[in-house]
Scaffold this motif. Structure first.
Motif, PDB file in Angstrom:
ATOM      1  N   VAL B 167       1.979  23.488 -30.073  1.00 48.82           N
ATOM      2  CA  VAL B 167       0.881  22.740 -30.682  1.00 48.82           C
ATOM      3  C   VAL B 167       1.230  22.490 -32.143  1.00 48.82           C
ATOM      4  O   VAL B 167       1.659  23.395 -32.858  1.00 48.82           O
ATOM      5  CB  VAL B 167      -0.447  23.509 -30.554  1.00 48.82           C
ATOM      6  CG1 VAL B 167      -1.563  22.791 -31.308  1.00 48.82           C
ATOM      7  CG2 VAL B 167      -0.808  23.678 -29.073  1.00 48.82           C
ATOM      8  N   ILE B 168       1.086  21.233 -32.541  1.00 50.75           N
ATOM      9  CA  ILE B 168       1.385  20.835 -33.910  1.00 50.75           C
ATOM     10  C   ILE B 168       0.077  20.399 -34.548  1.00 50.75           C
ATOM     11  O   ILE B 168      -0.653  19.593 -33.980  1.00 50.75           O
ATOM     12  CB  ILE B 168       2.398  19.674 -33.910  1.00 50.75           C
ATOM     13  CG1 ILE B 168       3.717  20.160 -33.284  1.00 50.75           C
ATOM     14  CG2 ILE B 168       2.622  19.143 -35.310  1.00 50.75           C
ATOM     15  CD1 ILE B 168       4.580  19.039 -32.770  1.00 50.75           C
ATOM     16  N   VAL B 169      -0.212  20.944 -35.714  1.00 49.28           N
ATOM     17  CA  VAL B 169      -1.416  20.517 -36.429  1.00 49.28           C
ATOM     18  C   VAL B 169      -0.954  19.737 -37.650  1.00 49.28           C
ATOM     19  O   VAL B 169      -0.313  20.302 -38.546  1.00 49.28           O
ATOM     20  CB  VAL B 169      -2.310  21.709 -36.827  1.00 49.28           C
ATOM     21  CG1 VAL B 169      -3.629  21.209 -37.411  1.00 49.28           C
ATOM     22  CG2 VAL B 169      -2.570  22.624 -35.627  1.00 49.28           C
ATOM     23  N   LEU B 210       3.215  27.421 -32.525  1.00 47.04           N
ATOM     24  CA  LEU B 210       2.240  26.698 -33.343  1.00 47.04           C
ATOM     25  C   LEU B 210       2.900  26.293 -34.656  1.00 47.04           C
ATOM     26  O   LEU B 210       3.459  27.136 -35.356  1.00 47.04           O
ATOM     27  CB  LEU B 210       1.028  27.602 -33.603  1.00 47.04           C
ATOM     28  CG  LEU B 210      -0.104  27.056 -34.471  1.00 47.04           C
ATOM     29  CD1 LEU B 210      -0.734  25.807 -33.869  1.00 47.04           C
ATOM     30  CD2 LEU B 210      -1.189  28.128 -34.689  1.00 47.04           C
ATOM     31  N   VAL B 211       2.854  24.998 -34.955  1.00 46.54           N
ATOM     32  CA  VAL B 211       3.412  24.492 -36.214  1.00 46.54           C
ATOM     33  C   VAL B 211       2.271  23.850 -36.989  1.00 46.54           C
ATOM     34  O   VAL B 211       1.619  22.934 -36.484  1.00 46.54           O
ATOM     35  CB  VAL B 211       4.529  23.453 -35.969  1.00 46.54           C
ATOM     36  CG1 VAL B 211       5.066  22.920 -37.301  1.00 46.54           C
ATOM     37  CG2 VAL B 211       5.659  24.046 -35.135  1.00 46.54           C
ATOM     38  N   VAL B 212       2.031  24.337 -38.201  1.00 44.22           N
ATOM     39  CA  VAL B 212       0.883  23.856 -38.966  1.00 44.22           C
ATOM     40  C   VAL B 212       1.364  23.213 -40.263  1.00 44.22           C
ATOM     41  O   VAL B 212       2.072  23.849 -41.050  1.00 44.22           O
ATOM     42  CB  VAL B 212      -0.092  25.011 -39.283  1.00 44.22           C
ATOM     43  CG1 VAL B 212      -1.396  24.459 -39.844  1.00 44.22           C
ATOM     44  CG2 VAL B 212      -0.361  25.854 -38.039  1.00 44.22           C
ATOM     45  N   ALA B 213       1.005  21.962 -40.450  1.00 40.35           N
ATOM     46  CA  ALA B 213       1.441  21.218 -41.642  1.00 40.35           C
ATOM     47  C   ALA B 213       0.316  20.304 -42.082  1.00 40.35           C
ATOM     48  O   ALA B 213       0.331  19.104 -41.843  1.00 40.35           O
ATOM     49  CB  ALA B 213       2.702  20.408 -41.336  1.00 40.35           C
ATOM     50  N   THR B 214      -0.684  20.908 -42.720  1.00 42.00           N
ATOM     51  CA  THR B 214      -1.883  20.141 -43.091  1.00 42.00           C
ATOM     52  C   THR B 214      -2.146  20.144 -44.599  1.00 42.00           C
ATOM     53  O   THR B 214      -2.800  19.247 -45.106  1.00 42.00           O
ATOM     54  CB  THR B 214      -3.143  20.746 -42.434  1.00 42.00           C
ATOM     55  OG1 THR B 214      -3.343  22.070 -42.944  1.00 42.00           O
ATOM     56  CG2 THR B 214      -2.992  20.817 -40.917  1.00 42.00           C
ATOM     57  N   GLY B 215      -1.656  21.167 -45.290  1.00 43.61           N
ATOM     58  CA  GLY B 215      -2.001  21.298 -46.704  1.00 43.61           C
ATOM     59  C   GLY B 215      -3.400  21.852 -46.938  1.00 43.61           C
ATOM     60  O   GLY B 215      -3.904  21.782 -48.055  1.00 43.61           O
ATOM     61  N   ILE B 231       4.470  31.365 -34.935  1.00 45.94           N
ATOM     62  CA  ILE B 231       3.744  30.440 -35.814  1.00 45.94           C
ATOM     63  C   ILE B 231       4.580  30.030 -37.023  1.00 45.94           C
ATOM     64  O   ILE B 231       5.145  30.880 -37.713  1.00 45.94           O
ATOM     65  CB  ILE B 231       2.420  31.098 -36.288  1.00 45.94           C
ATOM     66  CG1 ILE B 231       1.575  31.506 -35.071  1.00 45.94           C
ATOM     67  CG2 ILE B 231       1.644  30.163 -37.203  1.00 45.94           C
ATOM     68  CD1 ILE B 231       0.314  32.274 -35.416  1.00 45.94           C
ATOM     69  N   PHE B 232       4.642  28.722 -37.258  1.00 49.37           N
ATOM     70  CA  PHE B 232       5.358  28.170 -38.403  1.00 49.37           C
ATOM     71  C   PHE B 232       4.357  27.523 -39.353  1.00 49.37           C
ATOM     72  O   PHE B 232       3.586  26.649 -38.944  1.00 49.37           O
ATOM     73  CB  PHE B 232       6.406  27.148 -37.959  1.00 49.37           C
ATOM     74  CG  PHE B 232       7.523  27.789 -37.192  1.00 49.37           C
ATOM     75  CD1 PHE B 232       8.639  28.270 -37.848  1.00 49.37           C
ATOM     76  CD2 PHE B 232       7.423  27.959 -35.817  1.00 49.37           C
ATOM     77  CE1 PHE B 232       9.660  28.898 -37.151  1.00 49.37           C
ATOM     78  CE2 PHE B 232       8.443  28.572 -35.108  1.00 49.37           C
ATOM     79  CZ  PHE B 232       9.564  29.058 -35.767  1.00 49.37           C
ATOM     80  N   ASP B 233       4.425  27.933 -40.596  1.00 50.86           N
ATOM     81  CA  ASP B 233       3.477  27.477 -41.598  1.00 50.86           C
ATOM     82  C   ASP B 233       4.210  26.586 -42.588  1.00 50.86           C
ATOM     83  O   ASP B 233       5.018  27.064 -43.387  1.00 50.86           O
ATOM     84  CB  ASP B 233       2.903  28.718 -42.299  1.00 50.86           C
ATOM     85  CG  ASP B 233       1.828  28.372 -43.303  1.00 50.86           C
ATOM     86  OD1 ASP B 233       1.634  27.177 -43.578  1.00 50.86           O
ATOM     87  OD2 ASP B 233       1.182  29.307 -43.809  1.00 50.86           O
ATOM     88  N   VAL B 234       3.948  25.281 -42.512  1.00 50.68           N
ATOM     89  CA  VAL B 234       4.654  24.329 -43.362  1.00 50.68           C
ATOM     90  C   VAL B 234       3.836  23.985 -44.607  1.00 50.68           C
ATOM     91  O   VAL B 234       4.301  23.315 -45.519  1.00 50.68           O
ATOM     92  CB  VAL B 234       5.014  23.048 -42.566  1.00 50.68           C
ATOM     93  CG1 VAL B 234       5.901  22.118 -43.376  1.00 50.68           C
ATOM     94  CG2 VAL B 234       5.716  23.385 -41.249  1.00 50.68           C
ATOM     95  N   GLY B 235       2.607  24.442 -44.666  1.00 49.98           N
ATOM     96  CA  GLY B 235       1.718  24.056 -45.761  1.00 49.98           C
ATOM     97  C   GLY B 235       2.019  24.784 -47.055  1.00 49.98           C
ATOM     98  O   GLY B 235       2.488  25.921 -47.050  1.00 49.98           O
ATOM     99  N   ILE B 236       1.765  24.100 -48.154  1.00 47.28           N
ATOM    100  CA  ILE B 236       1.829  24.760 -49.464  1.00 47.28           C
ATOM    101  C   ILE B 236       0.670  24.268 -50.299  1.00 47.28           C
ATOM    102  O   ILE B 236       0.510  23.070 -50.518  1.00 47.28           O
ATOM    103  CB  ILE B 236       3.146  24.456 -50.211  1.00 47.28           C
ATOM    104  CG1 ILE B 236       4.328  25.163 -49.555  1.00 47.28           C
ATOM    105  CG2 ILE B 236       3.041  24.896 -51.673  1.00 47.28           C
ATOM    106  CD1 ILE B 236       5.626  25.015 -50.315  1.00 47.28           C
TER     107      ILE B 236
END
Lengths: 286, 286
Positions: B167-169, B210-215, B231-236
């Motif tokens: 799941v990609i957010v 789970l890949v999350v990239a929303t900011g 879980i991968f957290d791409v947000g900063i």
């Protein structure tokens, strides 16, 4: 689309008629105002009967809308080099605005290299990597015709896409993946299922919009779909001269709000979309 | 990746180190065997402090692996034409194998046109439509670095992808969409959620990956994730000099089997992937 007969059918033939009428009017305008007649050249390698039939269907559509159509019918044993030369000379022709390479090619030829050789601006089928990449980043120019036709059908029937759960069964380059990109571009929540999906029913049962392109006859039954869903059946299986879709139409029709029949569903809209593409490419050169 | 300290952390710094060591060895081989030193040129327009910092980080990585790095630092008020000229001269340079255009550009410039002007063979960031299209059809050459780094991390920790629900957010062109394509190419069942998704939790709770990239700072909490998920957290998000991810790390760590920290998660792997790309492009010319 007016639902005059009050059925739940997504009438692909009626949508195609409407699209073709729009194309025809714009073709006439392009000819009278700019003196440009849109032209499509179809490359057909060998004697595969299904491929011949598809090319014939596309030519007939060209006739209906006023697009010039020709075949480049090449022998089965053509070399890759000769195929690339044929593509290159079509790229250079001013009277040809759309090129389509009828797939599949004989096995000794490299399909991907041949598709990449088509000028992206003349890529009527929308399969060129440049056009696929534009699609993925949200710039939809020449894109695969079947998913584009499905988007048109959703618009015709006033089906909301944004925020809806769209489920795609089948992850091909021709339908599944570009369909996913188009639905994501319109802010649907999109799930992509396929032969490796553990529990397809979990997804299809939750789908507001369901697109099935697997080639498995009557894969989708009533207990797999959501009440009120809108279903597109891209599959075609031939058995004893009869064609079947991936969706068991009679079975799901009571539960779904709309379903495409097979035949008469996505097929005609796909061909009408191809006509749009040739027109678009011709308009850009005029 | 050896889990020597028995934590649940996905150690992005350790993966990046490993990738960079591989790149360094291959760079040395390319120099000694073919006399070719891979070169990266970073185009930086204006004085945005964050952009300057990112370019500096990439240069430091180049130094570590033996890649030649230079800046094309262009003034804030450069015209589109001048920018395209700068790109065109980098395309022509034999000593430059990778070009990156640091985004965002000042508002008067056309980002997409500039990205399209980069030679796809030198497209270190993998954002060119041709490369994105190749990705979509399953030919992964130069592809966006963050999702490629996430694939590498999954491989390093031996996480199975095929048949799993990913799941990609977030549906950005830089992360969400190319991530979806890469996971579909590896036969995951993929769901793409975003700000228009009605019930994100329904999807995230079912995610094996789970890949999350929303900011959005700490969007993902323990009750939104599946037991044993990766879980991968791409947000900063920066607040008062501290950085936060999209995932509430302390909160989800007990339930997930593995989580990337922020910082020290996907960031370093992204930069190491960029180094891989410059090497790959240089190898093709040698």
């Amino acid at each position: 689309m007016p639902d005059t007969d009050n059925t739940k059918i997504i009438d692909g033939r009626a949508i195609a008629k409407k699209v073709e009428a729009e194309v025809k009017a714009d073709v006439e305008k392009l000819i009278s105002e700019k003196g440009v007649t849109p032209g499509l050249s179809a490359i057909l390698v060998g004697e595969d009967p299904a491929s011949k039939m598809y090319v014939r269907l596309k030519h007939k559509a060209c006739e209906r809308v006023g697009i010039f159509a020709e075949d480049q019918h090449l022998p089965e044993d053509i070399t890759q080099e000769e195929l690339l030369e044929a593509i290159s000379s079509l790229n250079a022709r001013k009277d040809i605005h759309g090129i389509l390479l009828q797939l599949p090619l004989p096995k000794h030829l490299n399909e991907q290299e041949a598709m990449n050789a088509i000028d992206p601006a003349k890529d009527a089928d929308g399969f060129h990597p440049f056009n696929m990449g534009q699609l993925l980043i949200g710039i939809e120019g020449l894109v695969p015709c079947t998913p584009k036709g499905i988007i048109r059908a959703l618009e015709e029937y006033g089906v909301e896409i944004q925020g809806k759960h769209a489920v795609i069964v089948g992850h091909s380059n021709v339908v599944g993946k570009p369909m996913a990109a188009m639905l994501v571009n319109r802010n649907a929540t999109v799930s992509i299922c396929h032969v490796f999906t553990e529990d397809v029913t979990k997804f299809t049962r939750d789908a507001d919009i369901l697109v099935v392109a697997t080639g498995v006859k009557h894969l989708i039954k009533e207990d797999m779909v959501k009440e009120g869903s809108v279903i597109f059946d891209v599959g075609i299986t031939e058995e004893n001269g009869k064609v079947y879709g991936d969706v068991d139409f009679e079975n799901v029709i009571n539960k779904a709000s709309r379903v495409t029949p097979v035949p008469g569903g996505v097929g005609p809209v796909t061909i009408a979309t191809l006509m749009q593409h040739v027109l678009m490419s011709a308009q850009k050169t005029a």
